[in-house]
Design a protein around this motif. Structure first.
Motif, PDB file in Angstrom:
ATOM      1  N   ASP A  24      85.273  62.603  81.233  1.00  0.00           N
ATOM      2  CA  ASP A  24      84.412  63.537  80.765  1.00  0.00           C
ATOM      3  C   ASP A  24      83.709  64.293  81.914  1.00  0.00           C
ATOM      4  O   ASP A  24      83.612  65.554  81.874  1.00  0.00           O
ATOM      5  CB  ASP A  24      83.350  62.763  79.738  1.00  0.00           C
ATOM      6  CG  ASP A  24      83.971  62.551  78.475  1.00  0.00           C
ATOM      7  OD1 ASP A  24      85.176  62.571  78.309  1.00  0.00           O
ATOM      8  OD2 ASP A  24      83.037  61.779  77.700  1.00  0.00           O
ATOM      9  N   CYS A  25      83.173  63.557  82.960  1.00  0.00           N
ATOM     10  CA  CYS A  25      82.473  64.543  83.909  1.00  0.00           C
ATOM     11  C   CYS A  25      83.483  65.226  84.701  1.00  0.00           C
ATOM     12  O   CYS A  25      83.404  66.134  84.960  1.00  0.00           O
ATOM     13  CB  CYS A  25      81.885  63.429  84.710  1.00  0.00           C
ATOM     14  SG  CYS A  25      80.259  62.551  84.197  1.00  0.00           S
ATOM     15  N   ARG A  27      86.166  66.612  83.563  1.00  0.00           N
ATOM     16  CA  ARG A  27      86.595  67.842  83.044  1.00  0.00           C
ATOM     17  C   ARG A  27      85.510  68.781  82.910  1.00  0.00           C
ATOM     18  O   ARG A  27      85.740  70.062  82.826  1.00  0.00           O
ATOM     19  CB  ARG A  27      87.037  67.487  81.543  1.00  0.00           C
ATOM     20  CG  ARG A  27      88.349  66.687  81.249  1.00  0.00           C
ATOM     21  CD  ARG A  27      88.691  66.598  79.925  1.00  0.00           C
ATOM     22  NE  ARG A  27      87.994  65.659  79.061  1.00  0.00           N
ATOM     23  CZ  ARG A  27      87.965  64.473  79.149  1.00  0.00           C
ATOM     24  NH1 ARG A  27      88.870  63.854  79.929  1.00  0.00           N
ATOM     25  NH2 ARG A  27      87.173  63.761  78.503  1.00  0.00           N
ATOM     26  N   MET A  28      84.238  68.463  83.086  1.00  0.00           N
ATOM     27  CA  MET A  28      83.200  69.361  82.965  1.00  0.00           C
ATOM     28  C   MET A  28      82.881  69.849  84.381  1.00  0.00           C
ATOM     29  O   MET A  28      82.125  70.846  84.458  1.00  0.00           O
ATOM     30  CB  MET A  28      81.753  68.786  82.341  1.00  0.00           C
ATOM     31  CG  MET A  28      81.946  68.250  80.776  1.00  0.00           C
ATOM     32  SD  MET A  28      82.413  69.918  79.861  1.00  0.00           S
ATOM     33  CE  MET A  28      80.708  70.736  80.203  1.00  0.00           C
ATOM     34  N   PRO A  30      83.941  71.640  86.535  1.00  0.00           N
ATOM     35  CA  PRO A  30      84.468  72.927  87.026  1.00  0.00           C
ATOM     36  C   PRO A  30      83.363  73.890  86.346  1.00  0.00           C
ATOM     37  O   PRO A  30      83.130  75.085  86.708  1.00  0.00           O
ATOM     38  CB  PRO A  30      85.708  73.285  86.454  1.00  0.00           C
ATOM     39  CG  PRO A  30      86.310  72.123  86.733  1.00  0.00           C
ATOM     40  CD  PRO A  30      85.256  70.790  86.225  1.00  0.00           C
ATOM     41  N   HIS A  31      82.660  73.491  85.193  1.00  0.00           N
ATOM     42  CA  HIS A  31      81.747  74.660  84.545  1.00  0.00           C
ATOM     43  C   HIS A  31      80.149  74.287  85.041  1.00  0.00           C
ATOM     44  O   HIS A  31      79.500  75.132  84.750  1.00  0.00           O
ATOM     45  CB  HIS A  31      81.728  73.871  83.081  1.00  0.00           C
ATOM     46  CG  HIS A  31      82.918  74.133  82.323  1.00  0.00           C
ATOM     47  ND1 HIS A  31      83.731  75.072  81.918  1.00  0.00           N
ATOM     48  CD2 HIS A  31      83.957  72.957  81.961  1.00  0.00           C
ATOM     49  CE1 HIS A  31      84.731  74.909  81.518  1.00  0.00           C
ATOM     50  NE2 HIS A  31      84.926  73.522  81.371  1.00  0.00           N
ATOM     51  N   TRP A  32      79.967  73.279  85.898  1.00  0.00           N
ATOM     52  CA  TRP A  32      78.796  72.981  86.555  1.00  0.00           C
ATOM     53  C   TRP A  32      78.647  73.965  87.911  1.00  0.00           C
ATOM     54  O   TRP A  32      79.509  73.778  88.601  1.00  0.00           O
ATOM     55  CB  TRP A  32      78.402  71.777  86.903  1.00  0.00           C
ATOM     56  CG  TRP A  32      78.443  70.928  85.520  1.00  0.00           C
ATOM     57  CD1 TRP A  32      77.978  71.272  84.365  1.00  0.00           C
ATOM     58  CD2 TRP A  32      78.644  69.540  85.524  1.00  0.00           C
ATOM     59  NE1 TRP A  32      78.061  70.346  83.483  1.00  0.00           N
ATOM     60  CE2 TRP A  32      78.253  69.221  84.153  1.00  0.00           C
ATOM     61  CE3 TRP A  32      78.988  68.526  86.216  1.00  0.00           C
ATOM     62  CZ2 TRP A  32      78.737  67.862  83.517  1.00  0.00           C
ATOM     63  CZ3 TRP A  32      79.225  67.179  85.729  1.00  0.00           C
ATOM     64  CH2 TRP A  32      79.155  66.921  84.430  1.00  0.00           C
ATOM     65  N   HIS A  33      77.629  74.721  88.133  1.00  0.00           N
ATOM     66  CA  HIS A  33      77.490  75.419  89.405  1.00  0.00           C
ATOM     67  C   HIS A  33      76.204  75.036  89.977  1.00  0.00           C
ATOM     68  O   HIS A  33      75.271  75.147  89.420  1.00  0.00           O
ATOM     69  CB  HIS A  33      77.532  76.890  89.233  1.00  0.00           C
ATOM     70  CG  HIS A  33      78.922  77.359  88.550  1.00  0.00           C
ATOM     71  ND1 HIS A  33      80.056  77.583  89.224  1.00  0.00           N
ATOM     72  CD2 HIS A  33      79.166  77.814  87.246  1.00  0.00           C
ATOM     73  CE1 HIS A  33      81.155  77.914  88.367  1.00  0.00           C
ATOM     74  NE2 HIS A  33      80.485  78.045  87.211  1.00  0.00           N
TER      75      HIS A  33
END
Length: 69
Positions: A24-25, A27-28, A30-33
Motif C-alpha cells: 500500500d505504501c 503504491r501511495m 508517488p502521491h506524497w511530496h
C-alpha cells in the motif's frame, strides 16, 4: 431479460500484514511530496529563556533512571 450475477468480492482482511502494508505504501509513495528541507534560522540568545519546573516534578524526574539504568 437475463439477470446477470455480479462476482462476489473476496473478503477484505482489515488487519492485513506487513507485506500488504508495504505494498500500500509503495503504491501511495508517488502521491506524497516532501517539502524541501528548510534550515532553521539561528535564535538570538536574548530570546532563549530557562525552563521552570515545579520542585515536586524536578525531584520526580531526578529520581527516574535514564534509559532504563
Amino acid at each position: 431479460m437475463t439477470k446477470l450475477k455480479a462476482p462476489v468480492p473476496a473478503p477484505v482482511d482489515q488487519d492485513g500484514d506487513l507485506a500488504a502494508l508495504r505494498g500500500d505504501c509503495a503504491r501511495m509513495a508517488p502521491h506524497w511530496h516532501a517539502p524541501d528541507r528548510i534550515a532553521p534560522l539561528p535564535v538570538s540568545p536574548s530570546l532563549i529563556h530557562g525552563v521552570k519546573v515545579p520542585n515536586k516534578s524536578a525531584r520526580l524526574l531526578d529520581a527516574m533512571s535514564d534509559y532504563g539504568d
